[in-house]
Structures are given as C-alpha cells and as structure tokens.
Design a protein around this motif. Structure first.
Motif, PDB file in Angstrom:
ATOM      1  N   ARG A  71       0.827  -1.208   0.000  1.00 60.47           N
ATOM      2  CA  ARG A  71       0.000   0.000   0.000  1.00 60.47           C
ATOM      3  C   ARG A  71       0.865   1.262   0.000  1.00 60.47           C
ATOM      4  NH1 ARG A  71      -4.691  -0.200  -1.709  1.00 60.47           N
ATOM      5  NH2 ARG A  71      -3.420  -1.436  -3.095  1.00 60.47           N
ATOM      6  N   ILE A  72       2.018   1.198   0.665  1.00 54.73           N
ATOM      7  CA  ILE A  72       2.920   2.347   0.723  1.00 54.73           C
ATOM      8  C   ILE A  72       3.553   2.577  -0.643  1.00 54.73           C
ATOM      9  CG2 ILE A  72       4.976   3.325   1.820  1.00 54.73           C
ATOM     10  CD1 ILE A  72       4.367   1.523   4.243  1.00 54.73           C
ATOM     11  N   THR A  73       4.087   1.519  -1.233  1.00 54.49           N
ATOM     12  CA  THR A  73       4.747   1.652  -2.528  1.00 54.49           C
ATOM     13  C   THR A  73       3.776   2.129  -3.602  1.00 54.49           C
ATOM     14  OG1 THR A  73       6.284  -0.113  -1.918  1.00 54.49           O
ATOM     15  CG2 THR A  73       6.138   0.435  -4.248  1.00 54.49           C
ATOM     16  N   ALA A  74       2.540   1.683  -3.521  1.00 55.92           N
ATOM     17  CA  ALA A  74       1.549   2.071  -4.522  1.00 55.92           C
ATOM     18  C   ALA A  74       1.084   3.509  -4.360  1.00 55.92           C
ATOM     19  CB  ALA A  74       0.348   1.122  -4.462  1.00 55.92           C
ATOM     20  N   ASN A  75       1.025   4.012  -3.129  1.00 54.85           N
ATOM     21  CA  ASN A  75       0.306   5.268  -2.884  1.00 54.85           C
ATOM     22  C   ASN A  75       1.147   6.436  -2.391  1.00 54.85           C
ATOM     23  OD1 ASN A  75      -2.321   4.194  -3.549  1.00 54.85           O
ATOM     24  ND2 ASN A  75      -2.235   3.062  -1.619  1.00 54.85           N
ATOM     25  N   ALA A  76       2.297   6.185  -1.785  1.00 51.56           N
ATOM     26  CA  ALA A  76       3.100   7.297  -1.266  1.00 51.56           C
ATOM     27  C   ALA A  76       3.561   8.199  -2.412  1.00 51.56           C
ATOM     28  CB  ALA A  76       4.310   6.767  -0.500  1.00 51.56           C
ATOM     29  N   GLY A  77       3.393   9.493  -2.226  1.00 50.53           N
ATOM     30  CA  GLY A  77       3.842  10.450  -3.233  1.00 50.53           C
ATOM     31  C   GLY A  77       2.923  10.607  -4.429  1.00 50.53           C
ATOM     32  N   THR A  78       1.736  10.002  -4.369  1.00 54.36           N
ATOM     33  CA  THR A  78       0.765  10.139  -5.458  1.00 54.36           C
ATOM     34  C   THR A  78      -0.290  11.176  -5.076  1.00 54.36           C
ATOM     35  OG1 THR A  78      -0.847   8.501  -4.678  1.00 54.36           O
ATOM     36  CG2 THR A  78       1.056   7.675  -5.920  1.00 54.36           C
ATOM     37  N   GLY A  79      -1.196  11.409  -5.986  1.00 55.72           N
ATOM     38  CA  GLY A  79      -2.278  12.342  -5.704  1.00 55.72           C
ATOM     39  C   GLY A  79      -3.499  11.682  -5.114  1.00 55.72           C
ATOM     40  N   ARG A  80      -3.389  10.398  -4.763  1.00 58.19           N
ATOM     41  CA  ARG A  80      -4.551   9.686  -4.228  1.00 58.19           C
ATOM     42  C   ARG A  80      -4.795  10.091  -2.778  1.00 58.19           C
ATOM     43  NH1 ARG A  80      -1.566   4.746  -6.467  1.00 58.19           N
ATOM     44  NH2 ARG A  80      -2.214   4.646  -8.654  1.00 58.19           N
TER      45      ARG A  80
END
Length: 583
Positions: A71-80
C-alpha cells in the motif's frame, strides 16, 4: 523497461500493482527508480530537512533493499487522497445486536473500500439457537453473520485492484466452534475469509490432560465436549482443508508490549499482526538477499552493519507513514496515532541461506536466522528511542509498565534504560509478513521466512477481478543467480543446500519460526507446507509442537484434491496434465 527489473513477472507486478499511472492510464513512473524516488519524496514530505531524508529514504529503497508494504509503494507520493497506506486492520469489538453487527459491517465496507484487509472476532455474537427475549426468537449465530460480511467483501474491489481480505476468529470455547471449523467445507462459503481458532492455554492443557471442555457463552454452558475430540476436529480440518489456523490468544496478550492498556482478540488476515479494536498494521521487510557478501563462496557472510543502517532508516520512514496515511475510519486514525505501531520483518531468508550454502531447517540455519532477526529487532528499538528524543514518544506510553512487559524486559539493558530516560516512538516494531507480491516485485526472492517454494513453478496472477488470472512461470531468485554464476542449468544436480518447501519437514518449519519469535514483538505469518502424502499421524501433532515451541500461531497447507494453492510446481503441473490426458 528499466534495468532493475529483469524478469517478466516482476515487471508485470510493478506495472500492475505499484507503478503510478495518470488518469488516462499513461505511466507517470517511467522506471522503477522513479517509483522509489516518488515513495521517498512522499514519505519525507513532513521532514524539516526534506531533501536530506528523501535521499536517505531513496538509498534505503534502492535495489530493493527495503520493501515497504504494498500500500505504501503504490500510494506514497501520489495524488490519491482516499486510500490508506496501511495494509490491514482489526475492526471493533462486535456488539451482540443487529445494530452492532451491521455497524461493524459498515466499518468493514469503509475499510475495504480504501484497500485495507480486516480481522474480526465473532465470539461476542450469541450462538445459534440462543433465545432472544426482545424479539422472542432464536439467534442465527455468528456463522450466519459472517456470510453477510463475506458477501459485502465480494462486492467491494479495493483500491488499486486489491481484492478484500478478511480474518474471522472464534474462541475455542464458543458454542458454535464446531460449526465454525466446518464452515468452508463446501468450497463455496466464506471464500473471502481466512479462519482461525483463538486457542487458550487452558484449552491446550485440557487437551494434554484429556479433560472435558465446556462450550460457553456469557457464563452459560451450552455443551460439554472432550477437549481432545475438539482438537482432533481442528487437526483433521486443517489437514484436509488448510483451515482453520490457530492463534494462541493468551500468549499474544501475555507478550504484548501494551498489555497494560489493550486487549487483543484478533489478527490481520495473514496473522502477523495481532491488533486491538481499530488497530492497524504498517509493514515493511528487509530483503536479506541484498545483505550477503560473496554469495556462493565459502567466505559468504551476512553484512550486519548494513542491515542495522537500513533498519534505522526504515523505522523513520514507516513512522512518517503513520502521519501521512489516510485512514478509512476516525477510530483507526486515533488508534494508529496513539501507539504508532509498525512491523519490520524480513523476506528472502531462504535465498540468503542458499547464498551462504546453508540448508534451510538445519541448526546452522536457525542460528543465523535468529542472529539476523535479533539485529533487526535491536536496531529498530534503538532507532525508535532516537526518534522519541527528536519527535516525542507515542501517546499511550507508560515507561515503567512498558519496560517491565514480558517482551521488552528481555531486551538489552541499553534499550530498556533508553526507554525509561527518553521514551520510545513506537509501541511495536517487528513482525514478519508473508510478502508474496513484494517478493515477486523484487525479483522473486523467497517470501518472508518461508523456504523456497520451488526452484521454478507456475504462479496464478490476478489481472482483473477475482475471476481473471493468468499463469506465469517463475524462477527462484537464488536459483537464477546460481545458474548465472555456475553455468549449471541441471536442477537435478544441485548442492543439497537448495532445499525447497517439500523437502523441509514440519518440525523444521516450526523450528525456524521458533528461532525468530523471541525477536518479534507482534507475530509471524507462517504457513507450514507439507507434502500431500504426509500421513495424518505425522501431521496431527504439528500444532501442539508449535504451542510447546512458544509460537503465537501458525497455519498449515497440504495440497490435495480439495485444496490447490496459487503456486504450482512444474512436476505437479505435468502430473495434472498427464492425468487429464489419461482420463
């Protein structure tokens, strides 16, 4: 494609699970280095010296040295904004009323909507047939309501194509425990659940002493059974159907750092995080294949100093995630911020042992594994003390009670004194997750603390909804490296340190878990894979051996005509195809 992902399945996993895409589907992460940089930038966003910590975090992530939870790799630093970076949660204590049960279903739906898996204990729901005075009718029991949770989970596709996962727990003393054990026998019911029995010390002693066992709800005895009969029912079920697992709930609470302020009754779906109501688990794994110097040489050694450095950075990185993440429910956020739990563990253990020419399951292997986990544990606790100096201790810390808890009291003196003087930033720091997908992402290193499943095998990979899968041929990371270095491509003439899960005995599986448990303040997700032809008489004592080995829980898997896993060995695939042709 970038140079750091060198096989098809790793590239596919990256593109499907972790690569950041624009709304129109075009990739914003051009390479895996972009993914690492995005995560490092996102997790350093609250730091005073952002540039420094972005570079430190990037160095920790590069070359797959440290693998944060997916979940961290997918979402950190994104606009989600409406997704969580926590993989799994445990929900509230379920009130024994229609309103209470459906309030929990609502909480489950909101959590799964954001990508979180959930654990629940159904022991608070009155048994089937119990009289309900208010409506003058008989209760339908916890299993009936589990089916409602199951249906809800099926309809919610988690963020990032992550299908919902659930753990259902029932006490070994609940009157419906026998129905619970059999609940998935038809192959259709409760497919969104893993099942585990919450085993108490008193039940195990009743089994050992061949005593009777009362099935009780709210002080009323509904039925009395022979303890060994109930134990054998669990054993036969897990032998034939791989469920239920068992959770040693008394031991979990006895060893809990926060036993003074919380009561644990359930775990996350894979069992590595026993959590209180509304608890959340934040996970990351040290990829041990990157810390072996001189692989396949007689002077191969573990680089303990580099492990310590990586763990020290990883603690800060995951601690930042607690503040950055979104939470499906306000109660989950409050729980996470008040305790700041995390679980740093390992992956690639079996491959690292192969690099060192040590067979998995031998005394030498458990000794080196214990030394690695001790290094990680102590480094994590020391890093958390340093963070407390800088950023403050977690809110619910009672220094005296914390230091005198069973786990912490066994840590080195400098750690205990540091906590008393400065506090500690995080209530829990170590846990070993199954790491299936992130291990594939890192080049198919062996998962978690498990043995190598097979040197090469077919894996079913979900590509859309739960019904869409493709089969991928996968080669183990250490085996691939061995072939590159030695030039030997004959899998029948390998050194004996190339142990695979079908050659590791059940006792060796448990011994490895037992070697690591003293350095794990949460728990360990471990599946004891046993061969199909293992007789039940040799299988039946595994759970008792696990109990006597001071584990907190485990599960087993024996492939048979009723049960097939997502991994299939080449020889099994050939035999299956031959059978089809013969028929």
């Amino acid at each position: 494609m970038n140079n750091n992902i060198k096989n098809d399945i790793s590239s596919q996993i990256w593109n499907m699970k972790y690569r950041y895409h624009a709304k129109d589907g075009s990739p914003l992460d051009k390479t895996v280095e972009d993914t690492w940089r995005r995560v490092a930038r996102g997790l350093s966003s609250f730091e005073r010296d952002r540039d420094h910590w972005e570079n430190e975090f990037l160095e920790c992530l590069k070359d797959f040295k440290f693998l944060p939870g997916g979940r961290i790799t997918a979402n950190a630093g994104t606009g989600r904004k409406q997704v969580t970076m926590f993989n799994c949660y445990v929900l509230n204590k379920i009130e024994d009323s229609l309103e209470g049960i459906f309030a929990t279903i609502h909480n489950a739906a909101m959590t799964q909507k954001q990508g979180g898996g959930i654990g629940m204990n159904f022991s608070t729901i009155r048994p089937k047939g119990a009289y309900i005075k208010g409506v003058q009718a008989n209760a339908s029991g916890p299993i009936s309501y589990m089916r409602v949770f199951d249906a809800t989970c099926k309809t919610i596709m988690s963020a990032g194509q992550r299908r919902g996962a659930q753990m259902g727990v029932l006490s070994c003393s609940h009157p419906d425990i026998e129905e619970f054990i059999d609940a998935k026998r038809d192959g259709k019911s409760l497919k969104m659940f893993n099942l585990s029995v919450a085993i108490t010390n008193s039940f195990v002693e009743a089994v050992k002493e061949d005593k009777n066992w009362d099935l009780v709800f709210e002080s009323k005895i509904y039925k009395t059974v022979r303890a060994r009969d109930l134990w054998n029912k669990i054993m036969h079920s897990t032998y034939n159907y791989a469920e239920p697992g068992f959770i040693l709930i008394d031991r979990i609470n006895e060893m809990n750092n926060l036993s003074y302020c919380e009561d644990i009754r359930a775990t996350n779906p894979c069992g590595e995080q026993p959590l209180p109501p509304f608890g959340a688990c934040l996970l990351g794994s040290v990829n041990l294949t990157r810390f072996v110097k001189n692989p396949f040489e007689n002077n191969a050694v573990i680089d303990f100093n580099s492990i310590t450095k990586t763990v020290t950075t990883a603690v800060r990185m995951l601690d930042n995630t607690v503040d950055i993440s979104n939470y499906p429910l306000t109660s989950q956020r409050d729980e996470a911020l008040s305790k700041r739990r995390m679980g740093i563990g390992i992956t690639g253990l079996a491959d690292a042992l192969i690099f060192m020419q040590i067979r998995y399951g031998t005394p030498e292997s458990t000794k080196i594994a214990a030394e690695i986990m001790k290094t990680i544990c102590h480094a994590a606790y020391r890093a958390s003390i340093e963070l407390a100096k800088e950023k403050g201790a977690f809110q619910l810390l009672d220094r005296e009670k914390f230091v005198n808890s069973k786990f912490v009291s066994q840590l080195p003196e400098d750690i205990r004194e540091g906590i008393l003087k400065h506090g500690i930033r995080n209530s829990h720091l170590t846990s070993i997750a199954p790491t299936g997908t992130i291990s594939l992402f890192a080049g198919n290193v062996s998962s978690g603390l498990e043995p190598v499943f097979a040197l090469s095998y077919t894996r079913k990979v979900r590509v859309g909804d739960e019904t869409e899968t493709v089969e991928q041929e996968v080669c183990d990371y250490a085996y691939q490296k061995y072939r590159e270095i030695s030039g030997n491509t004959d899998s029948n003439s390998l050194p004996d340190y190339f142990a695979t899960t079908d050659t590791v005995s059940p006792k060796e599986h448990v011994d490895m878990q037992a070697a690591l448990q003293p350095f794990i303040d949460s728990s360990i997700s471990k599946t004891i894979n046993v061969p199909t032809d293992l007789p039940f008489d040799k299988f039946k004592d595994i759970y008792m051996y696990a109990y006597d080995s001071k584990l907190k829980g485990c599960t087993t898997f024996r492939p048979n005509e009723k049960m097939q896993g997502i991994l299939v060995r080449k020889e099994e695939k050939k035999e299956e195809e031959k059978t089809k042709l013969d028929n």
